[in-house]
Structure formats: structure tokens, C-alpha cells
Design an enzyme around this catalytic site. Structure first.
Site, PDB file in Angstrom:
ATOM      1  NE  ARG A  75      74.695 -67.164  93.423  1.00 16.77           N
ATOM      2  CZ  ARG A  75      74.457 -66.266  94.109  1.00 16.77           C
ATOM      3  NH1 ARG A  75      73.277 -66.200  95.159  1.00 16.77           N
ATOM      4  NH2 ARG A  75      75.020 -65.137  94.266  1.00 16.77           N
ATOM      5  CG  ASP A 113      82.949 -63.593  92.947  1.00 14.11           C
ATOM      6  OD1 ASP A 113      84.002 -63.301  93.282  1.00 14.11           O
ATOM      7  OD2 ASP A 113      82.168 -62.541  92.155  1.00 14.11           O
ATOM      8  CG  HIS A 128      77.473 -59.469 101.658  1.00 14.34           C
ATOM      9  ND1 HIS A 128      77.100 -58.873 100.379  1.00 14.34           N
ATOM     10  CD2 HIS A 128      77.164 -58.633 102.587  1.00 14.34           C
ATOM     11  CE1 HIS A 128      76.577 -57.696 100.985  1.00 14.34           C
ATOM     12  NE2 HIS A 128      76.624 -57.521 102.142  1.00 14.34           N
ATOM     13  CB  CYS A 177      78.359 -81.073 110.090  1.00 14.87           C
ATOM     14  SG  CYS A 177      79.842 -80.246 111.318  1.00 14.87           S
TER      15      CYS A 177
END
Length: 280
Positions: A75, A113, A128, A177
Site C-alpha cells: 500500500r 494515504d 485513522h 525501532c
């Protein structure tokens, strides 16, 4: 108040818009559809054999972090080739223009996005989260991340077709991380199915909804909670709400305006400079 037939009177909307001092714009997937962003909802919304709601969960990540990272890597890579459309640009230009007049525009988006950010929107609440932020599952640190690929092991992975084999990347090769000595497993900083929204962001949203004197609902079906409660709540205190959406929604008859059609077509004329605006 229920309006018998939602009104598509653009001149009336433009009068309200010309006087508004604090405009809240709530956006959903429909605003990005015209940029060619896949939503993974509804018919045909599959990545490999799965729909988003089977991958975007804490359980899926706990069971198979490699597969979930492949999905999000795919994505992210898709988004790097997508551009804001006229709806995103109209919103960003409106904010910039109105801020010079001492008026404010806030964008409250369900989209992850970042196309609003790419278009130049400054005052943005991403309820979100974002495809381009990570959160450490160990120390909780949230960081922006635009690397492509996000880690070497994901290079060339994430193909969406159903025949693709899982990459089965070991956890230690997944994104890690970078805070001092942490090395915890990173996850996408997005709100998954079954997770609650960040209370600080919700508080910020509530404040904006309390002061807005015009609310636009753009490209969202008004059925995803809690965003579905935002506009009816504004409408209930008598503030005009304008819906810009392909079709009517369950909330349409609570709103003063409804403009059907693709937002990239309907929104630019709605947000263009009004002749009464003073341009300094």
C-alpha cells in the site's frame, strides 16, 4: 431537524460559505478514489486472498507480522505513485486563502494515504493514522517513515495477486525501532479494526466540531464510526452541513445540502473564491 429533500442549491451553499469563519471538512475514501487509491472494501477489495478487515487487526499482526507488513508495504509503494486530485487541491487552496482572511479550515480525515498533506493541507487531523508513520510495539515511539522499501527484506515483496507466496520474513528482519537500544518490532501507525481512536486526536476533533460554523462531509458514507457521529452532531446544533458524495447516505436527510457526484468535480467550484471575499 430532518430536511425532506436535501438541497442541491449551490448558490445558497456559496452564501453560507462566504460568511463561515471556521470550516470543518470531514473526508473519507471517496476523496481519494479519483487519485486511484484502492480501498480494499466491498466487492473485489482483496489483497491476495484477504480483505483489509482480515489483515488490519491486532490479531493478524500478532499471528503473522510478515504478511501484514507485506500488505502495508504494498500500500505504501502504491501511494508513492499517486497524486492529489482536484478535491484535495481545492481543500488545500481554500485553507491557504481563508487563513489570510483570518478564517480557519480544518480537515478531519479517515484516510491514511497522506494525499491531503501532499496537496498542502496544514491543519490536518488524521483520525485513522497514516501509512507513512510507524509505531514501536515495544517503546511506543511514533515516527514518520517515507523509506521505499521500508526495510531491505520487503524489497520487491507485497504483490497483491492471489497466487503469491507469503514472504515469511523473520521478525528480526521486519521494520525495527531506531530509538536508542530499543530494536522493537514496528507496526503501521494506523487504527486497526477492533482498536480505539487516539483520545488526544478525538479531543482535538471535538473542539473543532464545537467551534465550526460550516461543516463539509466529503467522500464518506457516514457509516464508519466514530466519524459517522461527527456531522450529525454538528447538524444537531443548527450548523449547516454539506455532503459531497457519489450517492445519498443514511445521514443525508439530516444535512442542509447534498451535492451528488465525484468530489473532484463538485468540490472545486464550491470552495472557489466567493465574490464577497476580501483578498488582501
Amino acid at each position: 431537524v430532518r430536511f425532506s429533500s436535501p438541497r442541491i442549491d449551490m448558490a445558497d451553499f456559496r452564501e453560507v460559505f462566504a460568511k463561515a469563519k471556521h470550516i470543518a471538512i470531514i473526508t473519507g475514501a471517496g476523496v481519494s478514489a479519483e487519485s486511484g487509491v484502492p480501498t480494499f472494501r466491498g466487492a473485489g477489495g482483496f489483497w491476495r486472498k484477504w480483505q483489509a478487515q482480515e489483515l488490519a487487526t491486532p490479531g493478524a499482526f500478532a499471528r503473522n507480522p510478515s504478511r501484514v507488513w507485506e500488505f502495508y508495504h504494498y500500500r505504501r509503494e502504491v501511494m508513492l505513485s499517486k497524486h492529489p486530485n482536484p478535491a484535495h487541491i481545492a481543500i488545500a487552496e481554500c485553507e491557504k486563502r481563508l487563513s489570510k482572511q483570518g478564517r480557519s479550515v480544518v480537515v478531519i480525515t479517515q484516510n491514511i494515504d497522506e494525499l491531503h498533506r501532499k496537496a498542502g493541507t496544514k491543519h490536518l487531523l488524521e483520525i485513522h493514522g497514516s501509512l507513512f508513520k510507524t509505531r514501536c510495539t515495544n517503546c511506543g515511539n511514533v515516527a514518520a517513515n517515507y523509506k521505499s522499501p521500508i526495510c531491505p527484506a520487503l524489497a520487491g515483496k507485497g504483490a497483491p495477486d492471489p497466487e503469491t507466496e507469503d514472504a515469511a520474513i523473520p521478525v528480526e528482519e521486519l521494520p525495527q525501532c531506531e530509538e536508542d537500544g530499543c530494536n522493537g518490532l514496528l507496526r503501521p501507525h494506523v487504527v486497526w479494526f477492533g482498536e480505539t481512536l487516539d483520545p488526544d486526536i478525538l479531543t482535538a476533533v471535538e473542539k473543532e466540531l464545537e467551534i465550526c460554523d460550516l461543516c463539509l462531509v466529503v467522500g464518506t458514507s457516514s457509516v464508519v464510526y466514530p466519524a459517522a457521529m461527527f456531522a450529525p452532531q454538528v447538524s444537531a446544533r443548527g450548523v449547516p452541513v454539506a455532503e459531497f458524495n457519489m450517492e445519498a447516505t443514511p445521514a443525508t436527510d439530516r444535512f442542509r445540502f447534498h451535492f451528488p457526484g465525484p468530489c473532484g468535480t463538485t468540490l472545486p467550484p464550491a470552495l472557489a473564491r466567493h465574490e464577497t471575499e476580501i483578498i488582501s
